[in-house]
Write an enzyme that holds these catalytic residues in place. Structure first.
Site, short mmCIF file in Angstrom:
data_model
loop_
_atom_site.label_atom_id
_atom_site.label_comp_id
_atom_site.label_asym_id
_atom_site.label_seq_id
_atom_site.Cartn_x
_atom_site.Cartn_y
_atom_site.Cartn_z
N LYS A 71 1.04 -1.03 -0.23
CA LYS A 71 0.18 0.04 0.17
C LYS A 71 1.01 1.09 0.09
O LYS A 71 0.69 2.24 -0.96
CB LYS A 71 -1.07 0.15 1.31
CG LYS A 71 -1.29 1.25 1.89
CD LYS A 71 -2.58 0.85 2.73
CE LYS A 71 -1.72 1.36 4.54
NZ LYS A 71 -1.47 2.74 4.95
N ASN A 72 2.18 1.50 1.00
CA ASN A 72 2.55 2.59 1.37
C ASN A 72 3.45 3.30 -0.24
O ASN A 72 4.06 3.91 -0.13
CB ASN A 72 3.18 2.70 2.67
CG ASN A 72 2.47 2.85 3.85
OD1 ASN A 72 1.11 3.53 3.27
ND2 ASN A 72 3.27 2.44 4.80
N ARG B 171 -4.93 11.24 4.39
CA ARG B 171 -3.24 11.16 5.22
C ARG B 171 -2.60 11.63 3.74
O ARG B 171 -1.83 12.77 3.48
CB ARG B 171 -2.82 11.50 6.12
CG ARG B 171 -3.84 11.12 7.34
CD ARG B 171 -2.20 11.11 8.42
NE ARG B 171 -1.35 11.68 8.75
CZ ARG B 171 -1.88 12.88 9.59
NH1 ARG B 171 -2.52 13.96 9.64
NH2 ARG B 171 -0.87 13.67 9.14
N CYS C 71 -4.43 12.65 13.59
CA CYS C 71 -4.99 11.13 13.32
C CYS C 71 -4.83 10.89 14.38
O CYS C 71 -4.30 10.82 16.03
CB CYS C 71 -4.49 10.35 12.25
SG CYS C 71 -3.36 9.87 12.19
N ARG D 174 1.20 13.90 13.91
CA ARG D 174 1.48 14.45 12.62
C ARG D 174 1.59 15.77 11.76
O ARG D 174 0.71 15.83 10.38
CB ARG D 174 0.21 13.09 11.67
CG ARG D 174 0.37 11.55 12.73
CD ARG D 174 0.20 10.43 11.48
NE ARG D 174 0.63 10.49 10.39
CZ ARG D 174 0.34 9.03 9.64
NH1 ARG D 174 -0.69 8.78 9.91
NH2 ARG D 174 1.04 8.71 8.98
N ASP E 105 4.89 0.70 11.54
CA ASP E 105 3.49 -0.14 11.72
C ASP E 105 3.76 -1.96 11.73
O ASP E 105 2.39 -2.42 11.14
CB ASP E 105 3.45 -0.74 10.41
CG ASP E 105 3.17 0.79 9.73
OD1 ASP E 105 3.09 1.94 10.33
OD2 ASP E 105 3.34 1.28 8.57
N ILE F 60 8.61 6.46 16.61
CA ILE F 60 7.98 7.02 15.85
C ILE F 60 6.98 8.19 16.61
O ILE F 60 6.70 9.53 15.88
CB ILE F 60 7.11 6.45 14.88
CG1 ILE F 60 8.83 5.22 14.40
CG2 ILE F 60 7.51 7.83 13.18
CD1 ILE F 60 10.11 6.04 13.95
N ARG G 138 -8.47 -0.88 4.53
CA ARG G 138 -8.07 0.72 4.28
C ARG G 138 -6.31 -0.44 3.83
O ARG G 138 -6.04 0.62 3.13
CB ARG G 138 -7.53 1.33 5.09
CG ARG G 138 -8.44 2.79 5.39
CD ARG G 138 -8.09 3.79 6.64
NE ARG G 138 -6.71 4.31 5.92
CZ ARG G 138 -5.79 4.71 6.82
NH1 ARG G 138 -5.87 4.88 7.73
NH2 ARG G 138 -4.84 5.11 6.38
#
Ligand code: EPU
Length: 417
Positions: free
Chosen positions: A22-23, A92, A116, A121, A304, A326, A396
């Protein structure tokens, strides 16, 4: 709204195919704005965020069509340069349109993403970098309004190696006049994949994957066909599933070199990750041993994967300490795991998890994408039934999660609420 009902306690076994990242897909889709033409992006996962990025591109005037893991994007008719609030607030990553729009069309208006579930962020580093490249930026009624005749190369030091910040600036610099140096750049595989796509488009980029990236701007880029890398976080999540259920799962189509830190940590707990044919066979033990984890920018342990690893530690032998470095608020899953009986205390960014023999099923609420994944991991090992509400967060970022789990023997079903 859907919920997932999981009856835990099965040892999951079999093979699972890992989808595209996804990223990596999201910035590569945004990069299509840098040249007008027809693109075919392959191995694009069928996810809500990908469709939101498609909707954003369509809003800008681009063509977007998704079929058979491919995104077909045509950017010949882009005529709108604004990413509206309604799209940005659902995703985002819409901020990734800022760099390409500004570099290609000289202007962009992008809604400022709010905070969020996992933290504030900010995007100050994206804006600072673009300003150093000569952009004129103002904040107006919740929007970033940016203009530049032509961006120019600059030396940019990032206070923290932001992933989408590095991506935005790399895309902007690709069409700038002169050379840009990004120092303390993010080194994530997704950044490297975006650089790969940009290089295929004709960009001159050196050093992606290292902390200094050099981008020599070119006048024009061309459209391409490009395949996205496999999703290391989806792979890591299934590794946690194998570990917590004491199962044996072979992950097909993932890249081991992107998973060094999670694999080393899993091995520390006694879970084995063995290379076989075209994949990695992950075998759980009767009970994992506790291991400490500190999230860090790549190649450190990914934030993540923090929540999923914590679920595993809930049933480990011994006490583990997990430090989230993070994001300031990425422990939303803790309260839910506690509802399952987990013994977790949190102080600031540090969670201490005292392993217990067995979690118990409970009604739970998903709060963000990776928190949802962690609750599924926990539920698969829990005694009795768990209902996970608000599972739309999962959609998502994980494609057909419950179907993949069912194939591995999990008792999981999706129910409309
Ligand atoms: N930061 C700043 N200023 C900035 C940008 C970031 O202070 O201008 C800070 C953030 O507040 C955070 C740290 O820098 O403390 C790192 O954030 P980063 O910018 O790297 O995160 P991101 O680019 O917004 C991406 C992923 C996230 C992933 C993080 C960290 C995408 C679309 N998103 O976010 O993925 O957690 O990098 O690896 O690539 C997810 O997929 O669930 C997800 C949240």
């Amino acid at each position: 709204m859907d919920k997932l009902i999981i009856r835990g306690g099965k040892r999951l076994k079999g093979e699972v195919e890992i989808g595209g990242a996804k990223n990596a897909a999201l910035p590569i889709m945004a990069a299509c704005l840098l040249s007008s033409g027809n693109y075919t992006i392959e191995r694009v996962p069928n996810l809500r965020d990908v469709m939101t990025m498609g909707r954003l591109l369509a809003h800008l005037g681009a063509g977007f069509h998704y079929e058979g893991k491919k995104a077909f994007i045509s950017t010949e008719k882009v005529k709108v340069f604004e990413a509206p609030y309604d799209l940005v607030r659902t995703m985002r990553a819409s901020i990734l349109a800022l760099g390409p729009l500004l570099a290609k069309f000289g202007r962009a208006k992008v809604s400022l993403p709010g905070g969020c579930a996992i933290g504030a962020r900010p995007i100050n580093l994206h804006l600072m970098g673009l300003e150093r490249m000569g952009a004129d930026i103002v904040l107006e009624s919740g929007y970033v309004v940016a203009r530049a005749k032509r961006l120019k190369g600059a030396s940019i030091y990032l206070d923290t190696p932001t992933v989408t910040g590095t991506e935005n600036l790399m895309m902007a610099a690709a069409l700038a006049k002169g050379t840009t140096l990004l120092e303390n750049a993010a080194r994530e595989p997704e950044v490297v994949d975006l650089a790969g796509a940009l290089i295929a488009m004709g960009a001159k980029i050196r050093g992606a994957g290292e902390s200094v990236i050099e981008i020599e701007g070119v006048d024009e880029l061309k459209s391409v066909e490009y395949a996205v890398i496999p999703d290391r976080i989806e792979a890591g999540t299934f590794m946690a599933v194998a570990g917590i259920t004491g199962g044996e799962i072979t992950l097909k189509g993932c890249r081991r070199e992107h998973l060094d830190a999670p694999i080393m940590k899993l091995e520390e707990t006694g879970i084995s990750c063995e290379n076989v044919g075209n994949g990695i066979r992950v075998s759980g033990t009767s009970r994992p041993k506790a291991a400490d984890v500190k999230t860090m920018p790549y190649p450190g342990f990914p934030t993540d994967m923090q929540a999923q690893f914590m679920s595993l530690m809930c049933i480990a032998e011994g006490t583990s300490i997990i430090k989230e470095m993070i994001f300031e608020n990425r422990f939303m899953h803790v309260a839910e795991l506690r509802r399952m009986g987990a013994a977790i205390t949190v102080e600031g960014g540090t969670a201490t998890i005292k392993g217990i023999a067995r979690l118990r099923g409970a009604p739970l609420m998903a709060t963000d994408l990776r928190a949802s994944a962690s609750l599924i991991v926990a539920a698969l090992a829990a005694k009795g039934e768990t209902a996970i509400h608000r599972i739309y967060h999962l959609d998502r970022g994980y494609e057909k999660m419950e179907e993949k789990l069912q194939k591995l023997g999990a008792d999981v079903r999706r129910v409309k609420e």
